[in-house]
Design an enzyme around this catalytic site. Sequence first.
Site, PDB file in Angstrom:
ATOM      1  N   ASN A  34      36.998  26.407  28.454  1.00 14.95           N
ATOM      2  CA  ASN A  34      36.154  25.447  29.187  1.00 14.95           C
ATOM      3  C   ASN A  34      34.937  26.148  29.800  1.00 14.95           C
ATOM      4  O   ASN A  34      34.112  25.514  30.450  1.00 14.95           O
ATOM      5  CB  ASN A  34      36.955  24.696  30.260  1.00 14.95           C
ATOM      6  CG  ASN A  34      37.399  25.598  31.394  1.00 14.95           C
ATOM      7  OD1 ASN A  34      37.205  26.817  31.332  1.00 14.95           O
ATOM      8  ND2 ASN A  34      37.985  25.018  32.425  1.00 14.95           N
ATOM      9  N   GLY A  38      34.715  32.103  31.347  1.00 15.24           N
ATOM     10  CA  GLY A  38      34.420  32.716  30.046  1.00 15.24           C
ATOM     11  C   GLY A  38      32.929  32.641  29.750  1.00 15.24           C
ATOM     12  O   GLY A  38      32.177  31.967  30.435  1.00 15.24           O
ATOM     13  N   LYS A  93      45.977  24.812  38.026  1.00 14.70           N
ATOM     14  CA  LYS A  93      46.188  23.835  36.955  1.00 14.70           C
ATOM     15  C   LYS A  93      46.286  24.468  35.569  1.00 14.70           C
ATOM     16  O   LYS A  93      47.081  24.045  34.738  1.00 14.70           O
ATOM     17  CB  LYS A  93      45.066  22.789  36.972  1.00 14.70           C
ATOM     18  CG  LYS A  93      45.270  21.761  38.088  1.00 14.70           C
ATOM     19  CD  LYS A  93      44.019  20.956  38.380  1.00 14.70           C
ATOM     20  CE  LYS A  93      43.766  19.909  37.336  1.00 14.70           C
ATOM     21  NZ  LYS A  93      42.608  19.052  37.722  1.00 14.70           N
ATOM     22  N   ASN A 101      50.844  21.457  28.580  1.00 16.30           N
ATOM     23  CA  ASN A 101      50.169  20.854  27.418  1.00 16.30           C
ATOM     24  C   ASN A 101      50.341  21.718  26.174  1.00 16.30           C
ATOM     25  O   ASN A 101      50.587  21.217  25.079  1.00 16.30           O
ATOM     26  CB  ASN A 101      48.670  20.686  27.708  1.00 16.30           C
ATOM     27  CG  ASN A 101      48.419  19.585  28.727  1.00 16.30           C
ATOM     28  OD1 ASN A 101      49.232  18.674  28.877  1.00 16.30           O
ATOM     29  ND2 ASN A 101      47.300  19.677  29.430  1.00 16.30           N
ATOM     30  N   TYR A 147      47.404  31.858  41.912  1.00 13.55           N
ATOM     31  CA  TYR A 147      47.536  32.532  40.609  1.00 13.55           C
ATOM     32  C   TYR A 147      48.994  32.905  40.379  1.00 13.55           C
ATOM     33  O   TYR A 147      49.597  32.545  39.367  1.00 13.55           O
ATOM     34  CB  TYR A 147      46.654  33.775  40.619  1.00 13.55           C
ATOM     35  CG  TYR A 147      46.596  34.551  39.324  1.00 13.55           C
ATOM     36  CD1 TYR A 147      46.021  33.996  38.182  1.00 13.55           C
ATOM     37  CD2 TYR A 147      47.075  35.861  39.255  1.00 13.55           C
ATOM     38  CE1 TYR A 147      45.931  34.733  36.996  1.00 13.55           C
ATOM     39  CE2 TYR A 147      46.977  36.593  38.077  1.00 13.55           C
ATOM     40  CZ  TYR A 147      46.406  36.028  36.961  1.00 13.55           C
ATOM     41  OH  TYR A 147      46.312  36.763  35.791  1.00 13.55           O
ATOM     42  N   THR A 177      44.007  45.590  33.184  1.00 18.78           N
ATOM     43  CA  THR A 177      43.439  45.961  31.891  1.00 18.78           C
ATOM     44  C   THR A 177      41.918  46.021  32.019  1.00 18.78           C
ATOM     45  O   THR A 177      41.339  45.273  32.801  1.00 18.78           O
ATOM     46  CB  THR A 177      43.856  44.928  30.826  1.00 18.78           C
ATOM     47  OG1 THR A 177      45.289  44.918  30.762  1.00 18.78           O
ATOM     48  CG2 THR A 177      43.310  45.254  29.457  1.00 18.78           C
ATOM     49  N   ARG A 188      36.408  42.455  40.365  1.00 16.95           N
ATOM     50  CA  ARG A 188      37.502  43.389  40.076  1.00 16.95           C
ATOM     51  C   ARG A 188      37.002  44.809  40.250  1.00 16.95           C
ATOM     52  O   ARG A 188      35.814  45.094  40.125  1.00 16.95           O
ATOM     53  CB  ARG A 188      38.026  43.183  38.654  1.00 16.95           C
ATOM     54  CG  ARG A 188      38.372  41.736  38.387  1.00 16.95           C
ATOM     55  CD  ARG A 188      39.504  41.625  37.465  1.00 16.95           C
ATOM     56  NE  ARG A 188      40.696  42.152  38.089  1.00 16.95           N
ATOM     57  CZ  ARG A 188      41.930  41.768  37.788  1.00 16.95           C
ATOM     58  NH1 ARG A 188      42.130  40.881  36.865  1.00 16.95           N
ATOM     59  NH2 ARG A 188      42.952  42.286  38.393  1.00 16.95           N
TER      60      ARG A 188
HETATM   61  N1  UDP Z   1      39.093  47.025  45.206  1.00 18.44           N
HETATM   62  C1  UDP Z   1      38.267  47.901  45.907  1.00 18.44           C
HETATM   63  N2  UDP Z   1      36.902  47.704  45.846  1.00 18.44           N
HETATM   64  C2  UDP Z   1      36.320  46.691  45.144  1.00 18.44           C
HETATM   65  C3  UDP Z   1      37.168  45.813  44.420  1.00 18.44           C
HETATM   66  C4  UDP Z   1      38.552  46.014  44.488  1.00 18.44           C
HETATM   67  O1  UDP Z   1      38.732  48.841  46.557  1.00 18.44           O
HETATM   68  O2  UDP Z   1      35.079  46.584  45.158  1.00 18.44           O
HETATM   69  C5  UDP Z   1      40.540  47.255  45.247  1.00 18.44           C
HETATM   70  C6  UDP Z   1      41.369  45.998  45.558  1.00 18.44           C
HETATM   71  O3  UDP Z   1      41.486  45.814  46.946  1.00 18.44           O
HETATM   72  C7  UDP Z   1      42.682  46.352  44.901  1.00 18.44           C
HETATM   73  C8  UDP Z   1      42.274  47.201  43.688  1.00 18.44           C
HETATM   74  O4  UDP Z   1      40.947  47.652  43.957  1.00 18.44           O
HETATM   75  O5  UDP Z   1      43.485  47.143  45.746  1.00 18.44           O
HETATM   76  C9  UDP Z   1      42.284  46.439  42.377  1.00 18.44           C
HETATM   77  O6  UDP Z   1      41.595  45.263  42.573  1.00 18.44           O
HETATM   78  P1  UDP Z   1      41.286  44.202  41.430  1.00 18.44           P
HETATM   79  O7  UDP Z   1      40.570  43.061  42.078  1.00 18.44           O
HETATM   80  O8  UDP Z   1      40.609  44.876  40.298  1.00 18.44           O
HETATM   81  O9  UDP Z   1      42.690  43.717  40.862  1.00 18.44           O
HETATM   82  P2  UDP Z   1      44.156  43.462  41.458  1.00 18.44           P
HETATM   83  O10 UDP Z   1      44.957  44.500  40.809  1.00 18.44           O
HETATM   84  O11 UDP Z   1      44.154  43.607  42.966  1.00 18.44           O
HETATM   85  O12 UDP Z   1      44.497  42.084  41.039  1.00 18.44           O
END
Ligand code: UDP
Length: 326
Positions: A34, A38, A93, A101, A147, A177, A188
């Site tokens: 959607n 992406g 959702k 679905n 999530y 990953t 991330r």
């Molecule tokens: N993190 C960080 N600085 C950033 C973004 C993330 O220190 O700018 C930390 C975050 O708090 C977590 C880890 O890096 O402990 C991995 O975060 P991410 O959001 O990649 O994925 P998660 O494994 O937490 O779902």
Amino acid sequence: MPKRILITGAAGFLGSHLCDRFIAEGFLVVGMDNLITGDLKNIEHLFKNERFEFHHHDVSKFVFVPGQLDYILHFASPASPIDYLKIPIQTLKVSSLGTHNLLGLAKVKKARILVASTSEVYGDPTVHPQTEDYWGNVNPIGPRGVYDEAKRFMEAMTMAYHTYHGVETRIIRIFNTYGPRMRLNDGRVLPAFIGQALRGEDLTIFGDGSQTRSFCYVDDLVEGIFRLLMSDYVNPVNIGNPQEITIKDFAEEIIKLTGTSQKVVYRDLPQDDPKQRQPDITIARKILGWEPKVDRAEGLKRTYAYFKSLSKDELYKKDHREFEKK
Ligand code: UDP
């Protein structure tokens, strides 16, 4: 007759790599997305391929795909903590209604379905490394609950369709990953650090940086998914790279890799941020003969080359984190 596979989340990071892999394996690939997280850029190279078709559709609504389907991969979902805050209802959702679905579709088409679950089902784990028989430590009403709980529901629903309807199901639990086509601005840690280095900003470590993660290169993950789909193993399987590192050391690796002269700065740790995460991959090794092949040094080199190739526009595109602060 070539096999035909539906891949949801096809325009996303993992989905697009899966489309490439299954095209390379000789499958007919139906990509569905959607496009809220992406990006068509990830699959535009496939549009000329006659074995690829794309459906712009939200799988949380009834899914209609004409013709034969042999396999379904359900990889549609926001997948970053920033997304969960920004689009919590869609996150809930897609893995609940969307999974329902797609299981229904798998049942009528007599297709085998593999659903993308996550290490987040373990929450902030009290067992380390995480084995598949650990039930997890999840806060259902925290920021990640939308999530984590949707993915837990996804697993329950998938097992129910397997036991009650006899649908052929597979469940993968994906650990962190990384690789080319990750969204630069999704918050991330890896794209955040590399983006900061490329823009000449300081690297933001959340908390004191002692929390750990274990990062798997995307090609290894895709190989694990392929093997699991082709196996007859029904219970969940962890796929990830057990090489564990603290976020502080990870920041140092990125500083070395990029050659940036910036420093690290410390920010508040987000609520419910897991303190440690490392997959136990004994089952994947035994059942699938799978283990990761690409080490972090090599994977990071390839990923950095990708981020460096992006345009200035993309590099400076508004970051979701600015919405969050308002
Ligand atoms: N993190 C960080 N600085 C950033 C973004 C993330 O220190 O700018 C930390 C975050 O708090 C977590 C880890 O890096 O402990 C991995 O975060 P991410 O959001 O990649 O994925 P998660 O494994 O937490 O779902």
